[in-house]
Write an enzyme that holds these catalytic residues in place. Structure first.
Site, PDB file in Angstrom:
ATOM      1  N   ASP A 231       0.801  -1.195  -0.064  1.00 21.00           N
ATOM      2  CA  ASP A 231       0.148  -0.012  -0.103  1.00 21.00           C
ATOM      3  C   ASP A 231       0.925   1.251   0.118  1.00 21.00           C
ATOM      4  OD1 ASP A 231      -2.015   1.872   0.128  1.00 21.00           O
ATOM      5  OD2 ASP A 231      -3.050   1.086   1.807  1.00 21.00           O
TER       6      ASP A 231
HETATM    7  C1  BGC Z   1      -4.789   3.504   0.204  1.00 19.08           C
HETATM    8  C2  BGC Z   1      -5.107   2.539  -0.801  1.00 19.08           C
HETATM    9  C3  BGC Z   1      -4.638   2.932  -2.354  1.00 19.08           C
HETATM   10  C4  BGC Z   1      -3.537   3.817  -2.156  1.00 19.08           C
HETATM   11  C5  BGC Z   1      -3.094   4.681  -3.582  1.00 19.08           C
HETATM   12  C6  BGC Z   1      -3.511   4.216   0.076  1.00 19.08           C
HETATM   13  O1  BGC Z   1      -3.662   5.385   1.036  1.00 19.08           O
HETATM   14  O2  BGC Z   1      -4.953   2.698   1.453  1.00 19.08           O
HETATM   15  O3  BGC Z   1      -6.289   1.830  -0.950  1.00 19.08           O
HETATM   16  O4  BGC Z   1      -5.066   2.243  -3.329  1.00 19.08           O
HETATM   17  O5  BGC Z   1      -3.637   4.659  -1.300  1.00 19.08           O
HETATM   18  O6  BGC Z   1      -3.944   5.744  -3.578  1.00 19.08           O
END
Ligand code: BGC
Length: 763
Positions: A231
């Protein structure tokens, strides 16, 4: 692309850099050196949030391309419709191809452990079976267009508070039965191209460095073939991550980890094969995407229509007293509430789509007959405006029915923080109550990402749960409330009566950076139903404008033998069984019913929820029509995760198959006698309890023979028949070694018994 050759030709420094993104959204560009172009990934998952690469930071969340916002996961979950999800996925996949997006970052399948989680709107269900089935369908649709998905956030990331640091403290059974299966099902059924690891730690270990989770469970046990990415910002120790199976760090972390990786290879703490494997997984995704590029156009108008059709299948009718709905065109209707003009149709954070065309209920209502409007309350705040409230009450006097568009303002729920209560803004609750006092029928349309309290529940005639239903929500809601569409959604989560009733209410504080999953497998209806608690609306509940009858339930085993209700179906766990039920539309409107199958374990082998969902089907029926719905049950349908053997185990014995309209409305029951499971032997040492030996089919006879005299001696009797109940009870839980203390056995004698029993088990 010759992946082997490319890896052989890449320098250590190139590899070290390649395993992090080049920007917030792309992989490294190795076109000049190795002919490997970068690929683009973007959120997801209910539309494209494709950002301009010059907007390289997370903070630019609200600046992305004009895209179609489909219903969010909380809404699509309520459809219980695999095909609907697959079709939505296909549309998203085509949009990705049109926009040159190789991987869409979703779906998000974390279990709704608490209604307070700020991200629940992005998640599917409190039930792992529903989450897995629907996620797999969406993934199948997207990937049918040769575009990847990133199922997220793996795993046990069910709360936003301290989400990047806290440790989810859960036992293995809880993880395997509740928090993992949605990922497992999706991996086994659809092989998502990528998995996104979550920010949190599990039992103290960051997921991004969790070898057990990423290599052992995900790859070895479930057979995951793709790429694991972090993530955004989930990496703590990058080198440990590569060893554990984390292939790609996202975003690029300013490439500060490249030198660490290269040094670790040089000093031998990171084997080159591990780095090569990460590089290989990334190259494979790039190759797969580039080999199958499709020419597509992003037809926003057509996809908007698809978004509306999807929403229509998600909306849940929660209450419809005196058939207050559908509305009639000749009725004078008053719309109240800012959401009628400004619907809330998606949540905040990384999944936020720059919606192409938002159609509000007011806009959609043109041509619908006699609709007037009073704002009553704002859509984006909880401030009172007495004049607006009074205007609504006044206008109600000349209406036949009042439809209140209520919901949670954006600021109430979002990625990044959790709710602290489940209430709607007080101004909304107050105005709804005032409107009910006018004596006119009131219908409430809810726009929310997770359950809310409804203090006015018994005073209103109708309640429609629209969830966050995408940019076409206004059109979809109008079609439902005027009956052009018969609502067919059901809740994929329980609406509790009080926040204090929720299973993890006492375990929700992060203490010392730890979140204790002490309620174990008792999540959602597994808890409420087991405890026989009253709820506001149960899991699996939703009404229709028509009615359905359930009949002729039967179980068929592979030998061809059939068992009807009233008989006990004999199922061998190795063969499984099919279950059939006939569903009839007994009303005068075409409609769709979501038929649910639960399994209840009565074996008493271990503590389990009173029942667990093991199947669902959505069936469309014309008035008077009957269709037979079929479910398949296998070993897993009866099994719990046994920590002792680290595997799924379905004890032999008695179960009930329940065919139901909701977790609380069970229409048909068939009793089952399950056979064919090998009993799990006790751990054989001096600590084994006598009762465990006597309950084991293989050991019982020998144990009785060896222990009979000793048991009588302990009880101070000559014949078994003379034993007191108290002594019988005590003996069950006496470890073998206590024979030394109570009847003077020697260590050698105890050991001899143990050895003999071991031989029997091994034979
Ligand atoms: C989120 C993800 C997301 C990623 C990219 C993170 O803060 O938890 O779900 O895909 O950011 O935007």
């Amino acid at each position: 692309m010759n992946i082997k050759k490319i890896i052989a030709e890449m320098t250590l420094e190139e590899k070290a850099s390649f395993v992090s993104g080049a920007t917030a959204w792309t992989t490294d560009d190795l076109t000049a050196s190795h002919g490997v172009p970068p690929v683009f990934m973007c959120d997801g998952p209910h539309g494209l949030r494709k950002q301009d690469l010059s907007l390289n930071r997370q903070a630019d969340i609200y600046k992305s391309i004009d895209a179609v916002c489909f219903p969010t996961a909380c809404a699509t979950a309520a459809s219980f419709d695999r095909q609907l999800l697959a079709d939505m996925g296909t549309a998203l996949g085509k949009e990705c191809q049109a926009e040159d997006v190789a991987v869409i970052l979703g779906p998000a399948v974390n279990i709704k452990r608490s209604p307070l989680c700020g991200r629940n709107f992005e998640y599917i269900s409190e039930d792992p079976y529903v989450a897995g089935e629907l996620a797999a369908s969406l993934i199948g649709g997207i990937q049918s267009q040769n575009v990847g998905t990133s199922i997220k956030h793996f795993a046990a990331n069910n709360y936003e508070t301290e989400r990047m640091y806290a440790s989810s403290e859960a036992d293995e059974r809880t993880l395997r039965e509740i928090y993992f299966p949605a990922f497992e099902t999706a991996v086994k059924k659809q092989q998502p191209w990528t998995v996104m690891c979550s920010y949190n730690r599990i039992n103290g270990v960051y997921v991004s460095e969790n070898e057990w989770l990423l290599n052992q469970v995900l790859r070895e046990e479930w057979g995951f073939q793709g790429l694991v990415m972090s993530d955004w910002g989930a990496v703590a120790d990058r080198v440990k991550g590569i060893i554990a199976g984390l292939d790609l760090e996202m975003p690029e972390s300013n490439h500060t980890n490249d030198a660490l990786i290269a040094d670790a290879v040089r000093n031998g703490s990171l084997p080159m094969q591990k780095l090569d494997l990460a590089v290989k997984h990334i190259l494979e995704i790039i190759a797969k995407y580039n080999q199958h590029r499709q020419t597509e156009t992003f037809d926003r108008e057509a996809d908007h229509e698809k978004s509306v059709r999807t929403a229509e299948n998600c909306i849940v009718l929660l209450k419809n007293d005196d058939r207050v709905l559908p509305l009639k065109h000749e009725e004078k209707i008053l719309f109240v509430g800012g959401f009628a003009e400004n619907p809330r149709f998606q949540g905040g954070g990384s999944s936020h789509i720059n919606a192409h065309k938002i159609v509000s209920a007011m806009e959609a209502s043109a041509g619908y007959g006699q609709i007037t409007y009073a704002e009553g309350f704002a859509y984006d705040s909880d401030t009172y405006d007495e004049a607006k409230m009074q205007e609504a009450v006044k206008k109600a006097a000349s209406a036949d029915k009042i439809v209140v568009f209520a919901g949670l303002p954006d600021s109430y729920e979002s990625e990044g923080f959790d709710r602290i209560h489940m209430d709607l803004p007080q101004v909304q609750n107050d105005l709804i109550s005032q409107l009910t006092e006018t004596g006119k029928p009131v219908i409430v349309i809810l726009h929310n990402g997770s359950p809310v309290m409804m203090p006015w529940v018994s005073a209103v005639q109708g309640i429609v749960e629209a969830y966050l239903c995408g940019e076409g929500v206004g059109e979809a809601v109008l079609n439902v409330i005027y009956g052009t569409v018969n609502p067919s959604g059901k809740l994929a989560e329980t609406f509790p009566l009080h926040l204090e009733d929720t299973p993890c209410y006492l375990n929700l504080n992060v203490r010392e950076h730890k979140l204790h999953y002490a309620e174990g497998v008792f999540v959602g209806y597994r808890y409420y139903d087991t405890k026989k608690m009253d709820v506001l609306f149960p899991f699996g509940y939703g009404l229709s404008y028509t009615t359905f009858a359930y009949g002729n339930p039967r179980v068929k085993v592979p030998s061809g033998e059939e068992f009807a209700a009233g008989q006990t179906a004999e199922i061998n766990v190795k063969d499984g069984a099919d279950v059939y039920v006939d569903i009839t539309n007994t009303g005068d409107t075409a409609g769709k019913e979501i038929v649910q199958l639960y399994v209840a374990d009565h074996t008493g082998e271990t503590q389990r929820p009173v029942h667990e969902l093991k199947g669902f089907e959505k069936v469309a029926l014309q008035p008077g029509e009957t269709k037979t719905v079929k479910f398949h049950l296998d070993q897993r349908s009866f099994a719990y995760f046994c920590e002792r053997i680290h595997d799924w185990y379905a004890p032999n014995g008695s179960y009930t198959i329940e065919i139901a309209q909701s977790s609380r409305t069970i229409n048909c029951r068939i009793d089952v006698q399950l056979t064919g499971s090998e009993q799990i032997p006790p751990i054989l040492d001096a600590d084994v309890q006598i009762g465990e030996l006597l309950q084991n089919d293989k050991l019982r006879d020998a144990a009785q023979e060896m222990l009979h005299e000793k048991i009588l001696q302990f009880a101070g009797v000559e014949k078994e028949a003379d034993m007191k109940p108290l002594d019988r009870a005590m003996i069950q839980y006496m470890p073998l070694r206590t024979l030394r203390s109570f009847i003077g056995c020697t260590n050698e004698e105890v050991q001899e018994i143990v050895e003999r029993l071991k031989e029997i088990i091994q034979s």
